[in-house]
Design an enzyme around this catalytic site. Structure first.
Site, short mmCIF file in Angstrom:
data_model
loop_
_atom_site.label_atom_id
_atom_site.label_comp_id
_atom_site.label_asym_id
_atom_site.label_seq_id
_atom_site.Cartn_x
_atom_site.Cartn_y
_atom_site.Cartn_z
N ASP A 132 11.69 -25.59 -67.10
CA ASP A 132 12.42 -24.67 -67.97
C ASP A 132 11.49 -23.74 -68.75
O ASP A 132 11.86 -22.62 -69.09
CB ASP A 132 13.21 -25.52 -68.97
N GLU A 136 23.10 -19.14 -58.89
CA GLU A 136 23.28 -18.68 -57.52
C GLU A 136 23.64 -19.79 -56.54
O GLU A 136 23.07 -19.87 -55.45
CB GLU A 136 22.01 -17.96 -57.06
N HIS A 159 22.68 -9.71 -59.43
CA HIS A 159 21.54 -10.62 -59.50
C HIS A 159 21.79 -11.90 -58.70
O HIS A 159 20.98 -12.28 -57.84
CB HIS A 159 21.24 -10.95 -60.98
N GLU A 160 22.90 -12.54 -58.98
CA GLU A 160 23.17 -13.82 -58.29
C GLU A 160 23.38 -13.60 -56.79
O GLU A 160 22.96 -14.41 -55.97
CB GLU A 160 24.37 -14.54 -58.92
N TYR A 181 10.81 -13.10 -64.43
CA TYR A 181 11.87 -12.14 -64.10
C TYR A 181 11.33 -10.70 -64.10
O TYR A 181 11.40 -9.99 -63.11
CB TYR A 181 13.01 -12.23 -65.11
N GLU A 218 12.73 -15.34 -58.98
CA GLU A 218 13.38 -14.48 -59.97
C GLU A 218 12.88 -13.04 -59.99
O GLU A 218 13.67 -12.11 -60.16
CB GLU A 218 13.29 -15.10 -61.37
N HIS A 276 20.11 -13.37 -54.99
CA HIS A 276 19.50 -14.68 -54.74
C HIS A 276 19.89 -15.24 -53.36
O HIS A 276 19.22 -16.15 -52.86
CB HIS A 276 19.94 -15.70 -55.80
N1 BES Z 1 18.71 -19.15 -61.21
C1 BES Z 1 18.89 -18.55 -62.48
C2 BES Z 1 19.31 -19.52 -63.54
C3 BES Z 1 18.33 -20.65 -63.81
C4 BES Z 1 16.95 -20.47 -63.70
C5 BES Z 1 18.80 -21.87 -64.18
C6 BES Z 1 16.10 -21.54 -63.95
C7 BES Z 1 17.95 -22.92 -64.42
C8 BES Z 1 16.59 -22.76 -64.30
C9 BES Z 1 19.91 -17.40 -62.41
O1 BES Z 1 19.85 -16.68 -61.23
C10 BES Z 1 19.56 -16.43 -63.49
O2 BES Z 1 18.49 -15.89 -63.44
N2 BES Z 1 20.47 -16.21 -64.43
C11 BES Z 1 20.28 -15.28 -65.51
C12 BES Z 1 21.04 -14.01 -65.29
C13 BES Z 1 20.30 -12.88 -64.69
C14 BES Z 1 21.15 -11.64 -64.68
C15 BES Z 1 18.95 -12.61 -65.27
C16 BES Z 1 20.86 -15.89 -66.77
O3 BES Z 1 21.58 -16.87 -66.67
O4 BES Z 1 20.60 -15.37 -67.84
ZN ZN Z 2 18.06 -15.52 -61.15
#
Ligand code: BES
Ligand code: ZN
Length: 622
Positions: free
Chosen positions: A399, A293, A317-318, A407, A340, A321
């Protein structure tokens, strides 16, 4: 901590109020107000060395040159500071940076590098005076910078992924989500490439290769982003558009047509979109996530371009954010669910508004299915406390918090409140929550205070069992139930399948992708390669354009020993770097006694992956 935070917020509010009074003697100096607000006490973030309560950055000017040959960025980061009255030093996070040259208010300065830590990198400490205004840090990145992926080719590509704590590998910064600042940048790149950032962006290449950027709203370091490649722009609506390489721009433009409508629906739900422009950049397939995002410019995997607009929930989703996360930001990564969980909730509401309840309920069902299985897995592992919404990740990688708990448990907790209190009441609360905390941090404890002050009575909180949701392990028994007749039918069909079933009568081609995924995941255990071969022959699933279905198909193929699909799995693993797909597929090979094959594929694929994917796969296949 909690009280002092509230106290500070209160103080600032009072100061702001007075600043609008007419009596001149009561007016506080404007810069002083700014200073007090900016110094609003932050809680300690154990993933950053910075000490923002002593000296905090308020603006960054970044001047950089990107070199594809050496895979090095040479740059100067100049920060404007706000200091506490007794400030003696300013501390930045850095990782794998070198060749420092530092000035304070134009004068060369000494500096000190702390011990190198695998996870956090090092502290960069610069002595200052309380009245020091500006520090300037010239430096170079390493070709191995964790945030950056350099993709070779006639037209090479570079992109960054800063979240959670990788911004420090390409910019020295206060890499804590609570520290926000505005930025501008000048970036020099190869003349045949375009540079883009999480900022006001150029629309096309120029012949100098020098691009300027401006982000006037304060953002945390994890939202700093850079991409360089041979990309083009196409507008979708007045405020929306897409960047992609020429081969993909047409398809991307088609795929994301509904972006404008999503933005309109999002604003109807929770208030005005404050970032002016919302664009999506389609990255190379090596991008380790589905989406990121980055403000004004979401970074997205090309694996969502299915040709039929079926995977746009990722965009919802993005986009969501832009409120949850980018406006109201988790205080530390222990509060990741506030970013999330709220975003998944908002995503589902956008999907419902644009595509209808039946469609969004099918998404919710898949989310619940994933949640139930990951929850079991975490409960049976070394860190069962990771099933609590509020995390404690001290000493561990942020991470580790990127699980279905933040989520989807987060989502179902919010959905439970919506269901019990009524949508109208809950929406009003959420909208006010976003407005009241714009450009501020939120932590779990302050959220509970806010919830109790503005939404729930003690009785309601007890009935909902909010403590169990937030601080308890696993999934509370009052988890909302999904209402999807379509998925019930799919389940019944899947359960009825046997080796001698006539699969040609299945309504496969009429199904939405969610139904296909669900069907494949619910097939009886005993069905193996012969049944898979029959499905494949009938519906050509190994060549399907929808990557969510393809992924589920490949995973099932491995567990069901359908080795005809293994070359397709290999091709997928070598060409796609999205971690959500990689981990389960390598794991499936490993769990079915094919660890050698997994390692052989990984050896070929690893050079194409981003560091965050490499870290996970190295651990899985060590
Ligand atoms: N912000 C996250 C990606 C992220 C989280 C990167 C933590 C590094 C550390 C992004 O918004 C996200 O949640 N992406 C998901 C997709 C979503 C539809 C659940 C993904 O990449 O799977
Ligand atoms: Zn996200």
């Amino acid at each position: 901590m909690k009280t002092s935070n509230t106290l500070w917020a209160g103080l600032c509010a009072v100061v702001l109020l007075f600043s609008h009074c007419t009596a001149p003697e009561k007016k506080e100096d404007k810069t002083n107000i700014q200073k007090r607000i900016a110094m609003n006490k932050l809680v300690k973030d154990h993933h950053s060395y910075s000490a923002p309560n002593e000296s905090r950055v308020k603006h960054l000017s970044w001047n950089a040159e990107v070199n594809f040959e050496t895979r090095i960025i040479t740059a100067t980061a100049t920060f404007d500071l706000i200091n506490a009255d007794d400030a003696k030093e300013v501390i930045f996070d850095v990782k794998d940076l070198s060749n420092y040259q530092i000035t304070v208010d134009g004068k060369e300065s000494a500096f000190q590098l702390g011990e190198d830590n695998n996870l956090l990198g090092r502290s960069l400490t610069i002595p200052i005076q309380p009245e020091s205004k500006q520090v300037s840090i010239s430096y170079e990145t390493s070709p191995e910078a964790g945030a950056l992926l350099w993709v070779d080719g006639e037209k090479p590509f570079l992109f960054s992924q800063s979240q959670a704590i990788l911004a420090r590998t390409w910019i020295p910064c206060m890499d804590s989500p609570g520290v926000r600042y505005t930025y501008d940048a000048t970036v020099k790149v190869r003349k045949d490439l375009l540079a883009l950032m999480s900022a006001e962006n150029p629309l096309e290449k120029n012949d100098t290769g020098v691009y300027s950027f401006k982000m006037d709203q304060p953002i945390p370091s994890y939202l700093l982003a850079l991409a360089v490649g041979d990309v083009e722009y196409r507008a979708i609506g007045d405020r929306t558009g897409v960047y992609a390489v020429p081969e993909m721009i047409e398809a991307a433009h088609y795929e994301f047509q509904e972006m404008d409508e999503m933005l309109v629906e999002a604003e109807k739900l929770y208030g005005k979109y404050v970032w002016d422009q919302y664009d999506v950049l389609v990255l190379p397939a090596a991008f380790p996530f589905g989406g990121m995002e980055n403000p004004r410019l979401t970074f997205a995997t090309p694996t969502i371009i299915a040709g039929d607009r079926s995977l746009t929930s990722l965009i919802a989703h993005e986009l969501a954010h832009s409120w949850s996360g980018n406006l109201v930001t988790n205080s530390t990564w222990d509060d990741f669910w506030l970013n999330e969980g709220f975003t998944v909730y908002f995503e589902m509401r956008i999907m419902e508004a644009v595509y209808g309840r039946e469609y969004s309920e099918m998404l919710a069902l898949l989310s619940q299915q994933g949640l139930i299985s990951e929850n079991e897995e975490i409960l049976g592992g070394d860190n069962p406390e990771d099933t609590e919404l509020k995390l404690s990740l001290e000493g561990r990688s942020p991470d580790d918090g990127m699980t279905a708990i933040a989520y989807d448990k987060g989502y179902f907790f919010l959905r439970l409140m919506e269901e019990k209190l009524g949508r109208e009441r809950f929406d009003k609360f959420l909208k006010e929550y976003f407005t009241a905390h714009s450009f501020q941090v939120m932590d779990t404890e302050r959220f509970i205070d806010y919830l109790m002050a503005n939404l729930l009575s003690e009785e309601e909180a007890a009935e909902l069992d909010i403590k169990a949701w937030i601080y308890g392990k696993g999934l509370p028994t009052n988890m909302p139930k999904i209402d999807s007749d379509k998925m019930v039918k799919v389940d019944a069909l899947a359960a009825s399948m046997a080796d001698n079933s006539d699969v040609s009568t299945l309504p496969w081609n009429d199904w939405k992708y969610q139904e296909k995924v669900r069907f494949l995941s619910q097939l009886p255990e005993g069905l193996k390669a012969p049944f898979m071969a029959k499905l494949d022959a009938t519906f050509d699933i190994s060549n399907i354009g929808n990557n969510e279905v393809l992924f589920e198909w490949l995973e099932q193929s491995i567990y069901r020993d359908y080795d005809t699909a293994f070359p397709r799995a290999e091709e997928f693993l070598v060409s796609v770097g999205r971690r959500k797909f990689l981990t389960p597929l390598y794991k499936a090979f490993k769990e079915t006694g094919r660890v050698d094959l997994a390692k052989e594929i990984y050896t070929k694929a690893r050079p194409n992956y981003h560091s965050v994917a490499i870290e996970t796969m190295d651990e899985l296949l060590k």
